[in-house]
Scaffold this motif. Structure first.
Motif, mmCIF file in Angstrom:
data_model
loop_
_atom_site.group_PDB
_atom_site.id
_atom_site.type_symbol
_atom_site.label_atom_id
_atom_site.label_comp_id
_atom_site.label_asym_id
_atom_site.label_seq_id
_atom_site.Cartn_x
_atom_site.Cartn_y
_atom_site.Cartn_z
ATOM 1 N N HIS A 1 -139.486 -0.184 -16.247
ATOM 2 C CA HIS A 1 -138.721 -1.087 -15.389
ATOM 3 C C HIS A 1 -138.093 -2.212 -16.195
ATOM 4 N N LEU A 2 -138.846 -2.774 -17.130
ATOM 5 C CA LEU A 2 -138.284 -3.835 -17.976
ATOM 6 C C LEU A 2 -137.098 -3.333 -18.800
ATOM 7 N N LEU A 3 -137.199 -2.111 -19.303
ATOM 8 C CA LEU A 3 -136.116 -1.554 -20.123
ATOM 9 C C LEU A 3 -134.857 -1.274 -19.311
ATOM 10 N N GLU B 1 -135.149 9.707 -15.972
ATOM 11 C CA GLU B 1 -134.725 10.260 -14.679
ATOM 12 C C GLU B 1 -134.985 9.261 -13.559
ATOM 13 N N LEU B 2 -136.184 8.708 -13.551
ATOM 14 C CA LEU B 2 -136.548 7.769 -12.497
ATOM 15 C C LEU B 2 -135.669 6.529 -12.518
ATOM 16 N N PHE B 3 -135.578 5.888 -13.670
ATOM 17 C CA PHE B 3 -134.851 4.630 -13.734
ATOM 18 C C PHE B 3 -133.342 4.815 -13.881
ATOM 19 N N GLY B 4 -132.906 6.017 -14.164
ATOM 20 C CA GLY B 4 -131.475 6.302 -14.180
ATOM 21 C C GLY B 4 -130.954 6.606 -12.783
ATOM 22 N N SER B 5 -131.862 6.716 -11.812
ATOM 23 C CA SER B 5 -131.488 6.999 -10.433
ATOM 24 C C SER B 5 -131.307 5.685 -9.674
ATOM 25 N N VAL C 1 -142.743 12.265 -20.795
ATOM 26 C CA VAL C 1 -142.814 10.932 -20.190
ATOM 27 C C VAL C 1 -141.468 10.226 -20.316
ATOM 28 N N ALA C 2 -140.841 10.308 -21.482
ATOM 29 C CA ALA C 2 -139.535 9.670 -21.667
ATOM 30 C C ALA C 2 -138.506 10.274 -20.713
ATOM 31 N N THR D 1 -131.541 3.789 -25.328
ATOM 32 C CA THR D 1 -131.153 5.108 -25.825
ATOM 33 C C THR D 1 -132.365 6.036 -25.720
ATOM 34 N N PRO D 2 -132.146 7.338 -25.736
ATOM 35 C CA PRO D 2 -133.288 8.261 -25.712
ATOM 36 C C PRO D 2 -134.282 7.991 -26.845
#
Length: 184
Positions: free
Chosen positions: A158-160, A86-90, A80-81, A170-171
């Motif tokens: 999304h908030l993060l 991946e999603l929010f880093g795009s 999940v992390a 961070t991871p």
């Protein structure tokens, strides 16, 4: 200049603009200039700029990478992390801002997308499906509501990541957040 795949070239240009300058910089002129083509090219392929943006958003949603979400492999938290990173880093965070920023785009998306912001709702569905599969494998608590967890994880992610100019989590921070949300 002959353009082989005009749509993809224009969509890639939109990615570069959103990632580099944000949604306020995304104009038809900026897209065509970045794609290296005449402005008329965009309007030959799309009825207007909001039609271009709606197709762009839906194209990016359909390309969403769910590879980290393989039930039974790795750890649930790690999967999940990785998906959220991946999603929010795009370009997804910028797409959320774009959809929020443009009334005409939201109206156009309502013609084909049932509710919410496509990137976020599709992410929540992918997570819910994955968590349901993991629950069937016994790796998520039987009492867990996968649909609610998917929505909570997407909202939290999304908030993060929402501040494009700040540092992403961070991871370890992301992993701890996911662990706090998913019941063991």
């Amino acid at each position: 200049m002959a353009l082989r795949d005009v749509r993809e070239q224009l969509f890639d240009a939109a990615d570069r603009i959103l990632l580099g300058s944000g949604p306020e910089a995304l104009t038809s002129r900026a897209v065509t200039d970045t794609a290296g083509c005449a402005k008329g090219v965009l309007h030959r392929h799309f009825t207007d700029f909001d039609a271009f943006l709606a197709d762009y958003v839906l194209d990016r949603v359909h390309r969403m990478d769910t590879a980290p979400l393989q039930a039974g492999a790795g750890t649930v938290t790690g999967n999940v992390a990785a998906f959220l990173a991946e999603l929010f880093g795009s370009v997804a965070v910028a797409i959320v801002a774009l959809v929020t920023f443009r009334d005409g785009l939201r109206a156009r998306l309502r013609d084909t997308w049932p509710a919410g912001v496509p990137v976020l709702t599709q992410g929540a569905v992918a997570l819910a499906d994955y968590l349901e599969d993991e629950r069937a494998h016994g790796r998520v608590a039987a009492v867990a509501d996968a649909t609610v967890l998917g929505a909570v994880l997407i909202g939290t992610g999304h908030l993060l990541y929402a501040d494009r100019t700040g540092s992403p989590p961070t991871p370890d921070e992301l992993r701890r957040t996911v662990e706090a949300i998913i019941p063991a």
